[in-house]
Design an enzyme around this catalytic site. Structure first.
Site, short mmCIF file in Angstrom:
data_model
loop_
_atom_site.label_atom_id
_atom_site.label_comp_id
_atom_site.label_asym_id
_atom_site.label_seq_id
_atom_site.Cartn_x
_atom_site.Cartn_y
_atom_site.Cartn_z
CG LEU A 1 -2.75 -19.92 3.80
CD1 LEU A 1 -3.83 -20.95 4.09
CD2 LEU A 1 -1.85 -19.70 5.00
CG MET B 1 4.42 -12.81 -3.58
SD MET B 1 5.30 -12.29 -5.06
CE MET B 1 5.05 -13.69 -6.14
CE LYS B 2 -2.79 -17.77 -2.34
NZ LYS B 2 -2.24 -19.12 -2.52
CG LEU B 3 -4.20 -10.99 -5.41
CD1 LEU B 3 -4.72 -9.57 -5.56
CD2 LEU B 3 -5.35 -11.99 -5.56
#
Length: 295
Positions: free
Chosen positions: A119, A169-171
């Protein structure tokens, strides 16, 4: 319509589940350590499952919002035998991509599918159905789940590639965000040490090219004292930076800035910032104390 199962109706999950109910999806949730969000969702028309096995047996698409990969792995272990063939597991947590890819192989071998959809956004945006989703999935699975994702991710749904890509990508996203937090906390401590107040510092930065949404929520605590200005815990920040270090190591890339950011959060957690209400903007207090400043 697809039957939705939801594990983890906490700060973000409650708003997501509510958005799917409002969109007309039948949603089943499972008891949470905090009963309040469960009760609110039941009032909106959700069903409550008593066990993970019951939840899985009645879900075509199962959402998981958990603290991290160990918890996601435990949940998948319990639900996998009961999942209907062809169902989809969507991991909305910020997880270790290595674990995500491993779980995807297990789920596929059992006859179902997996997507990672971490998210972007805040609990307030979750309540409005205006989160963003960074999605890793094969094309067929993404086409199937995209309408569901858009019910709670009204801001943006980005299909980035195969399973694991969303978590990667979230990291990277959180590397930048937690980096901002570490920079702001250290800058504010140094500012005070050289005789510039937090209010004066903010008066110069706010509205300048250095201003941004993350800065404003961070300074909502530093300037205004709003402890809930950005409800993302210090322990989650440390967890995410640890996952980032693992990803960098696996990629064979030096990550010295990431290590410095991680150490900033590790220092705060080791000083006692490990509670469920110790949030990223509170890092300013831990850095201040470490430098001999009152909060």
């Amino acid at each position: 319509m697809e039957r939705i199962g939801f594990v983890g109706v906490g700060l973000m999950g409650e708003g997501m589940a509510a958005s799917m109910l409002k969109a007309g999806y039948p949603v089943t949730v499972i008891a949470h350590m905090n009963r309040a969000p469960v009760e609110r969702l039941l009032e909106l028309g959700a069903r409550e499952a008593q066990t993970l096995e019951d939840l899985a047996a009645n879900a075509d698409v199962l959402h998981i919002c958990a603290p991290g990969s160990p918890q996601v792995e435990t949940i998948v272990e319990k639900v996998l035998p009961e999942l209907p063939k062809g169902s989809v597991v969507i991991d909305c947590s910020t997880s270790d991509p290595v674990s995500t890819v491993m779980l995807a192989k297990r789920i596929e071998a059992a006859g179902s599918h997996m997507a990672d959809a971490p998210l972007g956004g805040t609990p307030a945006q979750a309540a409005e159905g205006q989160l963003a989703a960074m999605v890793g999935a094969d094309e067929t699975t993404f086409a199937r789940i995209e309408p569901i994702l858009r019910s709670w991710a009204g801001a943006a749904v980005a299909h980035l590639g195969p399973v694991g890509t969303g978590h990667r990508m979230k990291l990277l996203n959180n590397f930048l965000a937690m980096g901002y937090g570490a920079l702001y906390a250290e800058a504010l401590a140094l500012s005070r040490k050289v005789g510039i107040s937090t209010e004066t510092f903010d008066g110069v930065i706010r509205g300048s090219r250095m201003d941004c949404g993350f800065y404003q929520t961070f300074m909502g605590y530093a300037v205004e004292g709003n402890r809930d200005s950005h409800k993302f815990t210090l322990t989650n920040a440390l967890k995410d930076m640890t996952y980032l270090a693992s990803m960098a190591g696996a990629a064979g890339i030096a990550n010295p800035v990431g290590a410095a950011i991680r150490n900033s959060y590790a220092g705060a957690v080791s000083q006692g910032g490990d509670g469920s209400e110790d949030y990223v903007p509170h890092l300013v207090d831990f850095v201040a104390r470490a430098n001999g400043l009152d909060e």
